[in-house]
Enzyme design. Structure first.
Site, PDB file in Angstrom:
ATOM      1  N   ASP A  71      50.019 -16.262   4.251  1.00  0.00           N
ATOM      2  CA  ASP A  71      50.594 -14.916   4.305  1.00  0.00           C
ATOM      3  C   ASP A  71      51.646 -14.757   5.403  1.00  0.00           C
ATOM      4  O   ASP A  71      52.447 -13.825   5.372  1.00  0.00           O
ATOM      5  CB  ASP A  71      49.494 -13.881   4.502  1.00  0.00           C
ATOM      6  CG  ASP A  71      48.930 -13.400   3.172  1.00  0.00           C
ATOM      7  OD1 ASP A  71      49.687 -13.405   2.181  1.00  0.00           O
ATOM      8  OD2 ASP A  71      47.752 -13.028   3.128  1.00  0.00           O
ATOM      9  N   GLU A 129      44.887   3.112  10.527  1.00  0.00           N
ATOM     10  CA  GLU A 129      43.948   2.500  11.474  1.00  0.00           C
ATOM     11  C   GLU A 129      43.695   3.367  12.704  1.00  0.00           C
ATOM     12  O   GLU A 129      42.613   3.334  13.288  1.00  0.00           O
ATOM     13  CB  GLU A 129      44.475   1.121  11.912  1.00  0.00           C
ATOM     14  CG  GLU A 129      44.527   0.074  10.804  1.00  0.00           C
ATOM     15  CD  GLU A 129      45.737   0.223   9.892  1.00  0.00           C
ATOM     16  OE1 GLU A 129      46.655   1.009  10.222  1.00  0.00           O
ATOM     17  OE2 GLU A 129      45.765  -0.435   8.834  1.00  0.00           O
ATOM     18  N   ARG A 166      34.407 -14.259   7.864  1.00  0.00           N
ATOM     19  CA  ARG A 166      34.507 -12.869   7.410  1.00  0.00           C
ATOM     20  C   ARG A 166      33.421 -12.553   6.383  1.00  0.00           C
ATOM     21  O   ARG A 166      32.895 -11.443   6.338  1.00  0.00           O
ATOM     22  CB  ARG A 166      35.898 -12.571   6.857  1.00  0.00           C
ATOM     23  CG  ARG A 166      36.325 -13.460   5.707  1.00  0.00           C
ATOM     24  CD  ARG A 166      37.788 -13.238   5.335  1.00  0.00           C
ATOM     25  NE  ARG A 166      38.234 -14.208   4.337  1.00  0.00           N
ATOM     26  CZ  ARG A 166      38.760 -13.888   3.162  1.00  0.00           C
ATOM     27  NH1 ARG A 166      38.931 -12.639   2.830  1.00  0.00           N
ATOM     28  NH2 ARG A 166      39.154 -14.830   2.333  1.00  0.00           N
TER      29      ARG A 166
END
Lengths: 274, 353
Positions: free
Chosen positions: B149, B92, B44
């Protein structure tokens, strides 16, 4: 049609209105014929937009129908894509260019309207510019997305320093989609005053939601507009002018015109399938 | 009645290929010099460096992000080119459709969010595809390697969805979508460059954790390409993305046991499978695919082409149960059945059959 000036310099809307109405009726007949020939095609939704489309495509938008690829042209996003036959009718009447690019294009004629929804036709059932209808910028028809597309076009115009307007015709039914509200926030966040949203209010939609549309008005500007009762083009024109002058984009509410069938026409004899 | 003419046409816009500087120069440009010494960087972060490099050379590049630009590394671009960065907040669907509008006006939008949240805009992506919109979608924290997460942030069906568009033709000499799933920062950097040069929809997966460099800084990556990272006569293993690092460790362990494997990095769909199929024929006719998502991705891709080629068996390892949180990627890999031990066991069993 020439604009008439009053002694005070104010435009008179009376003659303009009758001209718009006459053109709307003319295009509406094309809509009924083409959807009847096609055997489908949402004629009622298309007819309900006829005055708005005439006002926008003949009077309000600055563009050359013969060159839809011109980057400085005003743009129209038909978020309620199923109403597209009325746009096809107007575009054919104006001799608009169709084709996949400038070097592979031709000017549309009224006769082309009878090819609506055919495999070999550029007139897809819903806006589909990639198949050769460059007046539009993006495929619509899956509801709720047009205002966002218009916002993107408006951002690009601002980046390029182009003074053009993005007109978006949306419907109250599709305004149940959360994306419409995402787009409203986005337009305010980025102060996209070059977007002109026109919200058509239908009296008969399955998911009528005028209260929420008033909320959109509150969200996207500091004033609340009452639904527009008139079906004539003159009021649309004055509303677009007000919208463009404001600090925030103003949605324009447009109530569905009823009893559009003019006396003496042959419309009632046309059997259409929505 | 006739419409009024539009304003005068502005100057012509740049066209032609977009060339990026070498990987190491681009990292120094954004202050990621340390990674060059560590030989490790998250894919990323490499995306962020590539985006800035693209912005340096082409004014058409714009960036949209869904309120996670510090995680997707789009913020590197936002700092350098605030006028071309558009914060789309947590919305989004609007983000994808707005990118379609920007692309229609000649921009090249790079749209980023967590891969999991991109899924929220599947209908909008369909419409972008129909529009032949020239937009690039970057899903960060893809797959299950983000670990801690948990599954609410993990994308598991994204590869299957985007792969479904890598076969149909646009009518303009290309496919509806190109998918990229790079395994290291260098391939992520050059895959971003590839995307910028494709006129059409692209999707790239990036990952949360840092990943060791696999390729030289000047490695060449191509559309339809794949990379052979290891050679062996006993088995052919094909993988992609972050889990490829686990596959390489497995191949090392297998080598110590006397099992020699081909290892391929299938970093893009569509892919030219010829090198993989040739290698498989020369190594017992068996392929093992390993990926960190649900079915419909790499296993399906390789199995489909192998079925046409004939005489090659394809076994696939995909995420076998709904994931949960764990401190490391490796723990999650093990939990869902694609851990290092699982890969070694599966490969060994295939060779011993």
């Amino acid at each position: 049609m020439t604009q008439l000036e009053t002694p005070t310099g104010q435009e008179t809307l009376v003659s303009a209105t009758s001209t718009v109405h006459a053109k709307a009726v003319e295009l509406g007949k094309h809509v009924v014929h083409m959807t009847t020939t096609a055997g489908s095609g949402h004629p009622s939704s298309a007819l309900a937009l006829s005055h708005i489309i005439v006002e926008l495509m003949y009077r309000r938008m600055r563009y050359d129908p013969a060159d839809p690829w011109n980057p400085t042209s005003d743009r129209l996003v038909l978020s309620i894509g199923h109403a597209v036959p009325i746009v096809y009718a107007a575009y054919a009447d104006l001799g608009g260019a169709v084709g996949t690019d400038r070097n592979n294009s031709q000017l549309m004629t009224i006769d082309d309207l009878s090819t609506l929804r055919e495999l070999s036709s550029v007139l897809d059932g819903h806006p589909n510019p990639a198949e050769g209808f460059p007046f539009f910028d993006a495929a619509t028809g899956s509801l709720g997305q047009g205002l966002s597309v218009g916002a993107g076009l408006a951002l690009a115009a601002r980046l390029d320093g182009i003074d053009k307007k993005i007109f978006v015709i949306a419907g109250d039914g599709e305004s149940r989609e959360g994306q419409v509200w995402e787009a409203a926030d986005f337009i305010v966040d980025h102060k996209l005053v070059n977007v002109c949203a026109i919200l058509r209010l239908t009296a008969t939609t399955l998911t009528n939601c005028p209260r929420r549309l008033s909320m959109l008005a509150a969200a996207t500007n500091r004033r609340r507009l009452s639904p527009e009762p008139s079906r004539d083009g003159g009021s649309i024109r004055s509303r677009t002018r007000t919208s463009m002058a404001s600090r925030y984009p103003l949605p324009i509410f447009r109530r569905r015109a009823r009893n559009l069938t003019p006396p003496g026409s042959d419309w009632a004899q046309c059997q259409t399938v929505a | 009645m006739t419409p009024a003419a539009p304003p005068a046409t502005p100057g012509t816009k740049p066209t032609g290929p977009i060339d990026l500087p070498p990987f190491d120069a681009a990292l120094r440009r954004v202050g990621l010099d340390n990674a060059l010494e560590d030989k490790k960087l998250a894919t990323r972060a490499a995306y962020g460096a590539a985006l800035v490099a693209l912005g340096d050379v082409d004014p058409r590049i714009v960036s949209l992000d869904g309120d996670v630009s510090n995680s997707t590394f789009a913020e590197l671009f936002a700092k350098e080119y605030p006028g071309r960065f558009f914060e789309c907040k947590i919305a989004e669907q609007n983000m994808i459709s707005a990118a379609v509008g920007l692309a229609a006006a000649g921009k090249i939008p790079f749209v980023s969010s967590f891969a999991k949240f991109i899924a929220r805009a599947v209908d909008q992506i369909d419409m972008a595809s129909i529009s032949r919109a020239n937009i690039k979608i970057i899903g960060s924290h893809s797959g299950i390697s983000l670990g801690a997460d948990g599954p609410s942030q993990m994308s598991l069906a994204d590869v299957a969805y985007f792969r479904s568009m890598t076969k149909p033709d646009t009518g303009r000499g290309g496919v509806a979508c190109h998918v990229f799933h790079p395994c290291d920062a260098i391939s992520a950097y050059y895959c971003t460059e590839l995307m910028a040069n494709i006129d059409g929809l692209c999707y790239m997966r990036t990952h949360r954790p840092g990943a060791e460099f696999i390729y030289p800084f000047d490695e060449q990556f191509d559309l339809l390409g794949c990379k052979q990272l290891r050679s062996g006569d006993d088995l052919t293993i094909v993988s992609c993305g972050f889990i490829l690092h686990t596959v390489r460790k497995a191949a090392e362990k297998l080598s110590e046991k006397g099992i020699a494997c081909n290892v391929f990095d299938a970093y893009t769909f569509p892919i030219d499978p010829t090198p993989i199929l040739d290698a498989a024929r020369a190594s017992g006719g068996v392929i093992l695919t390993v990926e960190d998502n649900y079915v419909g991705g790499l296993h399906a891709e390789i199995a489909e082409v192998a079925a046409q080629a004939g005489n090659i068996r394809v076994h696939g390892m995909t995420v076998e149960r709904i994931p949960k949180s764990a401190k490391t990627a490796e723990e999650v890999f093990s939990y869902v059945g694609v851990g290092l031990v699982h890969i070694i066991e599966k490969a060994t069993a295939l060779v011993q059959r």
